[in-house]
Design an enzyme around this catalytic site. Structure first.
Site, PDB file in Angstrom:
ATOM      1  CG  ASN A 260       8.038   1.714   1.147  1.00  0.00           C
ATOM      2  OD1 ASN A 260       8.305   3.215   0.636  1.00  0.00           O
ATOM      3  ND2 ASN A 260       6.675   1.213   1.251  1.00  0.00           N
TER       4      ASN A 260
ATOM      5  CB  VAL B 299      11.555  -4.814   7.808  1.00  0.00           C
ATOM      6  CG1 VAL B 299      11.773  -5.305   5.978  1.00  0.00           C
ATOM      7  CG2 VAL B 299      10.847  -4.897   8.712  1.00  0.00           C
TER       8      VAL B 299
ATOM      9  CE  LYS C 254      -0.002   0.250   4.420  1.00  0.00           C
ATOM     10  NZ  LYS C 254      -1.530   0.336   6.382  1.00  0.00           N
TER      11      LYS C 254
ATOM     12  CE  LYS D  88      11.398   6.342   8.443  1.00  0.00           C
ATOM     13  NZ  LYS D  88      11.214   5.611   6.985  1.00  0.00           N
TER      14      LYS D  88
ATOM     15  NE  ARG E 297       3.127  -5.351   8.598  1.00  0.00           N
ATOM     16  CZ  ARG E 297       3.130  -4.859   9.680  1.00  0.00           C
ATOM     17  NH1 ARG E 297       4.341  -5.166  10.930  1.00  0.00           N
ATOM     18  NH2 ARG E 297       2.767  -3.560   9.644  1.00  0.00           N
TER      19      ARG E 297
ATOM     20  CE1 TYR F  45       8.507   7.305  10.608  1.00  0.00           C
ATOM     21  CE2 TYR F  45       7.892   9.761  10.063  1.00  0.00           C
ATOM     22  CZ  TYR F  45       8.104   9.031   9.641  1.00  0.00           C
ATOM     23  OH  TYR F  45       8.437   8.634   7.954  1.00  0.00           O
TER      24      TYR F  45
ATOM     25  CB  THR G 160      -0.102   7.040   3.009  1.00  0.00           C
ATOM     26  OG1 THR G 160       0.803   7.742   4.395  1.00  0.00           O
ATOM     27  CG2 THR G 160       0.967   7.208   2.066  1.00  0.00           C
ATOM     28  CG  ASP G 161      -3.334   2.779   6.222  1.00  0.00           C
ATOM     29  OD1 ASP G 161      -4.773   3.960   6.367  1.00  0.00           O
ATOM     30  OD2 ASP G 161      -3.635   1.629   5.484  1.00  0.00           O
TER      31      ASP G 161
HETATM   32  N1  LIG Z   1       4.052   8.979   4.617  1.00  0.00           N
HETATM   33  C1  LIG Z   1       4.552   9.826   4.335  1.00  0.00           C
HETATM   34  O1  LIG Z   1       3.874  11.357   4.168  1.00  0.00           O
HETATM   35  C2  LIG Z   1       5.938  10.065   4.496  1.00  0.00           C
HETATM   36  C3  LIG Z   1       6.483  10.880   4.727  1.00  0.00           C
HETATM   37  C4  LIG Z   1       8.408  10.733   5.111  1.00  0.00           C
HETATM   38  C5  LIG Z   1       8.466   9.619   4.790  1.00  0.00           C
HETATM   39  N2  LIG Z   1       7.707   8.566   4.649  1.00  0.00           N
HETATM   40  C6  LIG Z   1       8.734   7.795   4.260  1.00  0.00           C
HETATM   41  O2  LIG Z   1       8.114   6.798   3.098  1.00  0.00           O
HETATM   42  C7  LIG Z   1       7.855   5.544   3.861  1.00  0.00           C
HETATM   43  C8  LIG Z   1       6.143   4.504   2.870  1.00  0.00           C
HETATM   44  O3  LIG Z   1       5.106   5.098   3.963  1.00  0.00           O
HETATM   45  P1  LIG Z   1       3.393   5.188   3.597  1.00  0.00           P
HETATM   46  O4  LIG Z   1       3.518   6.740   3.933  1.00  0.00           O
HETATM   47  O5  LIG Z   1       3.113   4.596   2.287  1.00  0.00           O
HETATM   48  O6  LIG Z   1       3.163   4.412   4.991  1.00  0.00           O
HETATM   49  P2  LIG Z   1       2.300   3.268   4.845  1.00  0.00           P
HETATM   50  O7  LIG Z   1       0.740   3.346   3.906  1.00  0.00           O
HETATM   51  O8  LIG Z   1       1.670   3.093   6.026  1.00  0.00           O
HETATM   52  O9  LIG Z   1       2.899   1.724   4.175  1.00  0.00           O
HETATM   53  C9  LIG Z   1       3.617   1.291   5.344  1.00  0.00           C
HETATM   54  C10 LIG Z   1       3.904  -0.125   4.819  1.00  0.00           C
HETATM   55  O10 LIG Z   1       5.548  -0.380   5.396  1.00  0.00           O
HETATM   56  C11 LIG Z   1       4.292  -2.010   5.617  1.00  0.00           C
HETATM   57  N3  LIG Z   1       5.081  -2.280   6.922  1.00  0.00           N
HETATM   58  C12 LIG Z   1       5.503  -1.872   8.363  1.00  0.00           C
HETATM   59  N4  LIG Z   1       5.873  -2.806   9.205  1.00  0.00           N
HETATM   60  C13 LIG Z   1       6.633  -4.519   8.235  1.00  0.00           C
HETATM   61  C14 LIG Z   1       7.178  -4.353   8.773  1.00  0.00           C
HETATM   62  N5  LIG Z   1       7.805  -5.350   9.893  1.00  0.00           N
HETATM   63  N6  LIG Z   1       7.466  -6.443   7.663  1.00  0.00           N
HETATM   64  C15 LIG Z   1       7.587  -5.336   6.586  1.00  0.00           C
HETATM   65  N7  LIG Z   1       6.151  -4.096   5.965  1.00  0.00           N
HETATM   66  C16 LIG Z   1       6.045  -3.412   6.950  1.00  0.00           C
HETATM   67  C17 LIG Z   1       2.851  -1.744   5.987  1.00  0.00           C
HETATM   68  O11 LIG Z   1       2.513  -3.252   5.877  1.00  0.00           O
HETATM   69  P3  LIG Z   1       0.995  -3.193   6.776  1.00  0.00           P
HETATM   70  O12 LIG Z   1       0.210  -2.929   5.228  1.00  0.00           O
HETATM   71  O13 LIG Z   1       1.210  -4.713   6.703  1.00  0.00           O
HETATM   72  O14 LIG Z   1       0.761  -2.676   8.074  1.00  0.00           O
HETATM   73  C18 LIG Z   1       2.779  -0.852   4.928  1.00  0.00           C
HETATM   74  O15 LIG Z   1       3.147  -1.971   3.307  1.00  0.00           O
HETATM   75  C19 LIG Z   1       7.948   4.769   5.131  1.00  0.00           C
HETATM   76  O16 LIG Z   1       9.332   4.493   5.559  1.00  0.00           O
HETATM   77  C20 LIG Z   1       7.317   5.945   5.745  1.00  0.00           C
HETATM   78  O17 LIG Z   1       8.536   6.606   6.624  1.00  0.00           O
HETATM   79  C21 LIG Z   1       6.647   8.216   4.731  1.00  0.00           C
END
Ligand SMILES: NC(=O)c1ccc[n+]([C@@H]2O[C@H](COP(=O)([O-])OP(=O)(O)OC[C@H]3O[C@@H](n4cnc5c(N)ncnc54)[C@H](OP(=O)(O)O)[C@@H]3O)[C@@H](O)[C@H]2O)c1
Length: 243
Positions: free
Chosen positions: A88, A62, A14, A170, A36, A166, A201-202
């Site tokens: 990611n 992970v 996602k 990072k 996962r 958090y 996102t979530d």
């Molecule tokens: N959204 C933002 O504004 C933002 C800003 C800066 C950086 N980021 C970074 O971008 C990346 C993606 O974030 P996102 O916003 O797309 O978040 P997201 O929609 O919550 O997606 C996070 C993903 O990580 C997976 N995940 C979490 N723990 C895991 C584990 N132990 N093993 C395998 N997969 C795992 C989740 O799987 P499940 O569905 O199983 O939980 C999901 O697929 C992250 O590194 C986040 O820190 C996001």
């Protein structure tokens, strides 16, 4: 061994990870959807295949040594090498994250996923990456991990509310990425951090202002860097992010 480039994206079921998989797939790459949960993984792979992507599921937690080792075995059997690893997957640890009241267990859990998880996956995949002609590693970081931005006059605007699990996870990931870049300096591997911007996102209850597709762009660019490109850097769409 196929000429087709092969990538693994962790947390690709996602959000931004899904769009990184979709974007690499649109470039003609074969993409391992690391996830996962079996149902979420299968759904994402089916959606990607419907969109024409050569996607395959990679069961991957992970935080779990055996799961990560099995993921490396799966890719070794399927392709014999890995051209790009996008680390990611991440969690925020949720809720209240004031340093004075945080439950240390939350810090431990967040670091286990966001930092140690990246190290675990990277080390398991390095033997496969070294078999690529142009290996790339992208660590999904965040501007909230920038110490420069956090301590600057606009810290609250640019890095959001205080989040002692958090945000430092990072910063830690950024520091770890630099250590890899130094160790791997004499190899073909380019390793960089990406910031996707504030994406709906979530992870943030869909409060972000960018689309997951927009958030995926920098990671896709870093996963497809030409030989001689940067390594040990921290990038967003607008350019370099200050450490
Ligand atoms: N959204 C933002 O504004 C933002 C800003 C800066 C950086 N980021 C970074 O971008 C990346 C993606 O974030 P996102 O916003 O797309 O978040 P997201 O929609 O919550 O997606 C996070 C993903 O990580 C997976 N995940 C979490 N723990 C895991 C584990 N132990 N093993 C395998 N997969 C795992 C989740 O799987 P499940 O569905 O199983 O939980 C999901 O697929 C992250 O590194 C986040 O820190 C996001």
């Amino acid at each position: 061994m196929s000429d087709k480039k092969i990538a693994l994206v962790t947390g690709a079921n996602k959000g931004i990870g899904y769009e990184i998989a979709a974007g690499l797939g649109a470039l003609g790459w074969s993409v391992g959807v690391g996830a996962r949960d079996q149902a979420r993984r299968d759904t994402a792979v089916a959606r990607l295949r419907d969109a024409g992507v050569d996607a395959f599921g990679v069961p991957l937690d992970v935080t779990d040594d055996r799961s990560v080792a099995a993921a490396a075995d799966l890719i070794a059997e399927r392709a014999g090498r890995l051209d790009a690893l996008v680390n990611n997957a991440a969690i925020t640890g949720g809720g209240q994250q004031q340093p004075s009241s945080v439950d240390p267990a939350v810090i431990r859990t967040v670091v286990e996923t966001n930092v140690i998880g990246v190290i675990r996956v990277t080390n398991a995949m390095l033997p496969l990456l070294t078999r690529s002609a142009s290996p790339r590693i992208v660590n999904m970081s965040s501007g909230v991990g920038s110490l420069t931005r956090q301590s600057g006059p606009d810290g609250d605007t640019t890095t959001g509310p205080v989040a002692v699990a958090y945000a430092p996870s990072k910063s830690f990931l950024n520091a770890v990425t630099l250590q890899y870049a130094r160790e791997l300096a004499d190899t073909r591997i380019l390793i960089n951090c990406a910031c996707p911007g504030f994406v709906a996102t979530d992870l943030n209850g869909f409060r972000g202002v960018r689309t997951p597709q927009e958030g995926a762009a920098t990671a896709i660019r870093l996963a497809t860097l030409p030989d001689g490109g940067p390594t040990g850097g921290f990038f967003e769409d607008a350019g370099v992010v200050p450490w």
